[in-house]
Write a protein that holds these residues in place. Sequence first.
Motif, PDB file in Angstrom:
ATOM      1  N   ASN A 200       0.828  -1.213   0.000  1.00 18.39           N
ATOM      2  CA  ASN A 200       0.000   0.000   0.000  1.00 18.39           C
ATOM      3  C   ASN A 200       0.855   1.253   0.000  1.00 18.39           C
ATOM      4  N   GLY A 201       2.160   1.100   0.172  1.00 18.17           N
ATOM      5  CA  GLY A 201       3.062   2.248   0.176  1.00 18.17           C
ATOM      6  C   GLY A 201       4.323   1.935  -0.600  1.00 18.17           C
ATOM      7  N   LEU A 202       5.375   2.704  -0.330  1.00 18.66           N
ATOM      8  CA  LEU A 202       6.679   2.482  -0.951  1.00 18.66           C
ATOM      9  C   LEU A 202       7.542   1.661  -0.002  1.00 18.66           C
ATOM     10  N   VAL A 203       8.168   0.609  -0.509  1.00 18.51           N
ATOM     11  CA  VAL A 203       9.061  -0.219   0.291  1.00 18.51           C
ATOM     12  C   VAL A 203      10.504   0.120  -0.085  1.00 18.51           C
ATOM     13  N   VAL A 204      11.282   0.545   0.897  1.00 13.47           N
ATOM     14  CA  VAL A 204      12.670   0.959   0.668  1.00 13.47           C
ATOM     15  C   VAL A 204      13.602   0.006   1.398  1.00 13.47           C
ATOM     16  N   TRP A 205      14.521  -0.594   0.659  1.00 16.55           N
ATOM     17  CA  TRP A 205      15.497  -1.536   1.234  1.00 16.55           C
ATOM     18  C   TRP A 205      16.809  -0.817   1.517  1.00 16.55           C
ATOM     19  N   LEU A 206      17.202  -0.773   2.780  1.00 14.78           N
ATOM     20  CA  LEU A 206      18.523  -0.260   3.151  1.00 14.78           C
ATOM     21  C   LEU A 206      19.487  -1.441   3.088  1.00 14.78           C
ATOM     22  N   ASP A 207      20.249  -1.497   2.015  1.00  9.81           N
ATOM     23  CA  ASP A 207      21.117  -2.645   1.730  1.00  9.81           C
ATOM     24  C   ASP A 207      22.530  -2.372   2.252  1.00  9.81           C
ATOM     25  N   ALA A 208      22.806  -2.893   3.435  1.00 17.01           N
ATOM     26  CA  ALA A 208      24.112  -2.666   4.063  1.00 17.01           C
ATOM     27  C   ALA A 208      24.972  -3.914   3.945  1.00 17.01           C
ATOM     28  N   PRO A 209      26.272  -3.759   3.668  1.00 16.49           N
ATOM     29  CA  PRO A 209      27.167  -4.920   3.615  1.00 16.49           C
ATOM     30  C   PRO A 209      27.338  -5.516   5.010  1.00 16.49           C
ATOM     31  N   THR A 210      27.633  -6.798   5.057  1.00 20.62           N
ATOM     32  CA  THR A 210      27.753  -7.472   6.353  1.00 20.62           C
ATOM     33  C   THR A 210      28.905  -6.910   7.189  1.00 20.62           C
ATOM     34  N   SER A 211      29.915  -6.371   6.534  1.00 16.52           N
ATOM     35  CA  SER A 211      31.033  -5.782   7.294  1.00 16.52           C
ATOM     36  C   SER A 211      30.555  -4.582   8.110  1.00 16.52           C
ATOM     37  N   VAL A 262      18.544   1.155  -1.570  1.00 18.24           N
ATOM     38  CA  VAL A 262      19.548   2.159  -1.228  1.00 18.24           C
ATOM     39  C   VAL A 262      20.771   1.423  -0.698  1.00 18.24           C
ATOM     40  N   SER A 263      21.828   1.453  -1.481  1.00 23.25           N
ATOM     41  CA  SER A 263      23.043   0.740  -1.104  1.00 23.25           C
ATOM     42  C   SER A 263      23.859   1.558  -0.104  1.00 23.25           C
TER      43      SER A 263
END
Length: 315
Positions: A200-211, A262-263
């Motif tokens: 129903n909205g915008l889904v934003v993925w904060l993609d952070a490296p495991t380090s 968002v990387s």
Amino acid sequence: MRRRMFRTSVLGAVILGVACLAGGIGAFNGLRETAGQHVGLAPSVRRMCQPSATIAKNLPIPRYLSRRQAGNTLRVAAEEELRGGPLDPTLPDQVLELAQKLEPRLKGSAVYLVGMMGSGKTNVGRILHNSLKYTFFDTDELVETVTGKSVSELFKEEGEDFFRTMEEEILQQLKPYTRIMVATGGGVVKSMKNWDAMRNGLVVWLDAPTSLLAERLEGEEQKDRPLLDLSSDAGEEGALEDKLATILQERRSLYQRADIRVSLDNAFEAGKVSPVKVALRVLKEIEKKIDEKDARDEEMKNYTINRDNINKLVD
């Protein structure tokens, strides 16, 4: 069944209370958005607002800030969170100016932040909530408020399935609302019911490296992160990052379903990933997404006009 109904009613009261507490009824005159028109809250819901606000008064969710207060808050956050390197003094103003420009273009669309534990969803969500004048919710905090137990206690005493069910109930309760910024738990993407609510909205993925995740989570009490049980690997170098990598691998394809990625890797210098910087990047990606949609709508509009003109000539 009775226990579930009670839990759901309390959850609804808490969520509504937070809405009232954060911005007042005026901020939530758009409970639902239909064909671009906001539908006001029903009188019965308005009457519920005061007692619900009492229920939610202890939630750590601030009222909306004025533009000047928001600017000061962002500057403090930038100064506290930026690790290494000089602070860009224009950064908070950039966030506020872009948010002000985007707010009407979002048309009240809810924003859901997803990503691994330690990716900064809560910190970034609070910055965006103040900048966009949205109401902020953290699903983990809501679970803890409704149950009266911490996430780790729920995992230990009730099990992960119970926690995931509560998570689903919360997102279903939030589903009708507009103008909300929601920081979700890391495993929220595992449920299709949750995706149904978030669509129903915008889904934003904060993609952070495991380090980066390991750097942020290192030293935290394991009891606060029930999925990071390293008891069998205690003292082993790299054990935390390996555990995070395993969890990320299991969820990556699910995170990739988000509308926006968002990387937090190549776009930032190592050790300098501040929530204010990430918030600015999120806003820029949202702007890009809206621009793309507007371009498609304009193209479709021109196609329709041209098709109608051709039909007239044929007739």
